[in-house]
Design a protein around this motif. Structure first.
Motif, PDB file in Angstrom:
ATOM      1  N   ILE A 157      52.658  21.719  82.886  1.00  0.00           N
ATOM      2  CA  ILE A 157      53.185  20.358  82.760  1.00  0.00           C
ATOM      3  C   ILE A 157      52.313  19.350  83.497  1.00  0.00           C
ATOM      4  CG2 ILE A 157      55.124  18.855  83.391  1.00  0.00           C
ATOM      5  CD1 ILE A 157      56.972  21.241  82.970  1.00  0.00           C
ATOM      6  N   SER A 158      51.840  19.718  84.673  1.00  0.00           N
ATOM      7  CA  SER A 158      51.105  18.769  85.509  1.00  0.00           C
ATOM      8  C   SER A 158      49.793  18.322  84.878  1.00  0.00           C
ATOM      9  CB  SER A 158      50.826  19.382  86.877  1.00  0.00           C
ATOM     10  OG  SER A 158      50.027  20.541  86.736  1.00  0.00           O
ATOM     11  N   THR A 159      49.131  19.195  84.118  1.00  0.00           N
ATOM     12  CA  THR A 159      47.890  18.777  83.473  1.00  0.00           C
ATOM     13  C   THR A 159      48.169  17.775  82.358  1.00  0.00           C
ATOM     14  OG1 THR A 159      47.949  20.718  82.027  1.00  0.00           O
ATOM     15  CG2 THR A 159      46.686  20.903  84.045  1.00  0.00           C
ATOM     16  N   ASP A 160      49.269  17.991  81.627  1.00  0.00           N
ATOM     17  CA  ASP A 160      49.671  17.008  80.620  1.00  0.00           C
ATOM     18  C   ASP A 160      50.033  15.678  81.286  1.00  0.00           C
ATOM     19  OD1 ASP A 160      49.355  18.936  78.646  1.00  0.00           O
ATOM     20  OD2 ASP A 160      51.434  19.595  78.796  1.00  0.00           O
ATOM     21  N   PRO A 281      41.643  29.525  77.612  1.00  0.00           N
ATOM     22  CA  PRO A 281      41.394  28.684  78.793  1.00  0.00           C
ATOM     23  C   PRO A 281      42.351  27.493  78.842  1.00  0.00           C
ATOM     24  CG  PRO A 281      39.330  29.257  77.722  1.00  0.00           C
ATOM     25  CD  PRO A 281      40.433  29.702  76.799  1.00  0.00           C
ATOM     26  N   ARG A 282      42.953  27.282  80.013  1.00  0.00           N
ATOM     27  CA  ARG A 282      43.855  26.152  80.208  1.00  0.00           C
ATOM     28  C   ARG A 282      43.320  25.304  81.350  1.00  0.00           C
ATOM     29  NH1 ARG A 282      48.834  26.691  77.600  1.00  0.00           N
ATOM     30  NH2 ARG A 282      49.579  24.945  78.834  1.00  0.00           N
ATOM     31  N   PRO A 283      43.437  23.961  81.250  1.00  0.00           N
ATOM     32  CA  PRO A 283      42.923  23.100  82.310  1.00  0.00           C
ATOM     33  C   PRO A 283      43.744  23.205  83.586  1.00  0.00           C
ATOM     34  CG  PRO A 283      44.090  21.808  80.646  1.00  0.00           C
ATOM     35  CD  PRO A 283      44.001  23.201  80.109  1.00  0.00           C
ATOM     36  N   VAL A 284      43.081  22.997  84.710  1.00  0.00           N
ATOM     37  CA  VAL A 284      43.712  23.017  86.029  1.00  0.00           C
ATOM     38  C   VAL A 284      43.590  21.629  86.640  1.00  0.00           C
ATOM     39  CG1 VAL A 284      43.728  24.061  88.322  1.00  0.00           C
ATOM     40  CG2 VAL A 284      43.133  25.455  86.331  1.00  0.00           C
TER      41      VAL A 284
END
Length: 310
Positions: A157-160, A281-284
């Motif tokens: 949620i935080s990356t969005d 891969p997911r953004p951090v």
């Protein structure tokens, strides 16, 4: 990337410093795009000089400028003053780690979570008084894939939210902007599957968010864990494993207090290192800025930096 883990335990060479009796030399970095940055430039400079500091003032418009300015100016100064929000301080992290200069914070952003963690007030004069007093506190810093973070590194949620919470929203609505952006993000949130490695043990989770905290506060005043501090030499992880993302609204009070670990839908772990793997891969998100992607390795660097704080 330098080996910050190994270097953190060695006493870095003290800067040559000013001659005895001379004013401390400060590199002052101001983000004019922060919520109060443009209007505060003259007042910050005046107050710091009145407090006995000799200044080199530079403004910046991109994160890359911040660390390069610190490294370039390090032989000429005794300390660094970062004027901006959490993103500005995060951008200074690599340069501060490389030079080991003590630093101060004038919180001019929206969330100012690191300042809150350190007990630095948002009042301009009071924050500057702390810097001119010169009392230092040693703090830890977190690394994710070698990139430093002070508060929290997270995915989900935080990356969005980081993409949605634009500079314009921050300037127009202040902290209310967090709530407005969060409502929009929650409407479209979907869970994802991840594997968390801690002490060699894998944990497979279906989650909306995984957050790894070095400090105490993030997201405009949320607490990563009830007893977390920025000098406890540990990282605090939580995973938000809800049946419905809207249940998060019922947990908000617990998240602000750091007691969310009492909810059965929130997995909490305390350790010095974590690894997180996802199928794609997911953004951090590091302190509000996208800084890395999974697979991600999280580490704490104990006693990494010196900061002017109460």
């Amino acid at each position: 990337m330098q080996n910050y883990i190994e270097e953190s335990h060695a006493v870095a060479g003290e800067p040559a410093g000013a001659e005895p009796g001379a004013a401390r030399r400060a590199l002052v970095l101001i983000n004019p795009n922060s919520r109060r940055g443009a209007e505060a430039v003259d007042e910050v400079s005046r107050r710091l000089e009145a407090g006995g500091l000799a200044l080199q003032v530079e403004t910046f418009t991109s994160p890359e400028e911040v660390s390069s300015d610190i490294v370039r100016r390090a032989p000429e100064v005794d300390c660094v003053v970062v004027c901006g929000g959490d993103g500005s301080v995060n951008a200074a992290g690599p340069g501060l780690l490389e030079t080991r200069l003590p630093f101060g914070i004038v919180p001019l952003g929206t969330g100012n979570d690191l300042a809150r963690t350190l007990g630095i007030p948002e009042d301009l004069g009071a924050a500057i008084d702390i810097i001119t007093a010169g009392k230092e506190r040693t703090i830890d810093i977190g690394l994710v894939n070698g990139k430093p973070f002070f508060n929290v590194a997270s995915l989900g949620i935080s990356t969005d939210l980081a993409h949605t919470l634009t500079s314009d929203i921050k300037r127009r609505f202040g902290r209310l902007g967090y709530a407005l952006a969060a409502m929009k993000v929650l409407t479209h949130a979907r869970p994802f599957t991840a594997t968390i490695m801690s002490k060699g043990e894998p944990m497979r989770v279906k989650t909306y968010q995984i957050a790894v905290g070095n400090g105490r506060y993030y997201g405009g005043g949320m607490a990563v864990a009830e007893h977390a501090t920025i000098d406890d030499h540990h990282l605090d992880l939580y995973s938000l494993e809800l049946s419905s993302v809207w249940k998060f609204a019922l947990m908000l009070r617990a998240f602000r207090a750091g007691s969310h670990g009492a909810w059965e839908e929130v997995r909490t772990v305390r350790c010095t290192e974590f690894e997180i793997h996802t199928r794609k891969p997911r953004p951090v998100n590091c302190d509000g800025e996208i800084c890395a992607h999974t697979p991600a390795k999280f580490q704490v660097v104990p006693k990494a930096l010196r900061v002017f704080a109460p």
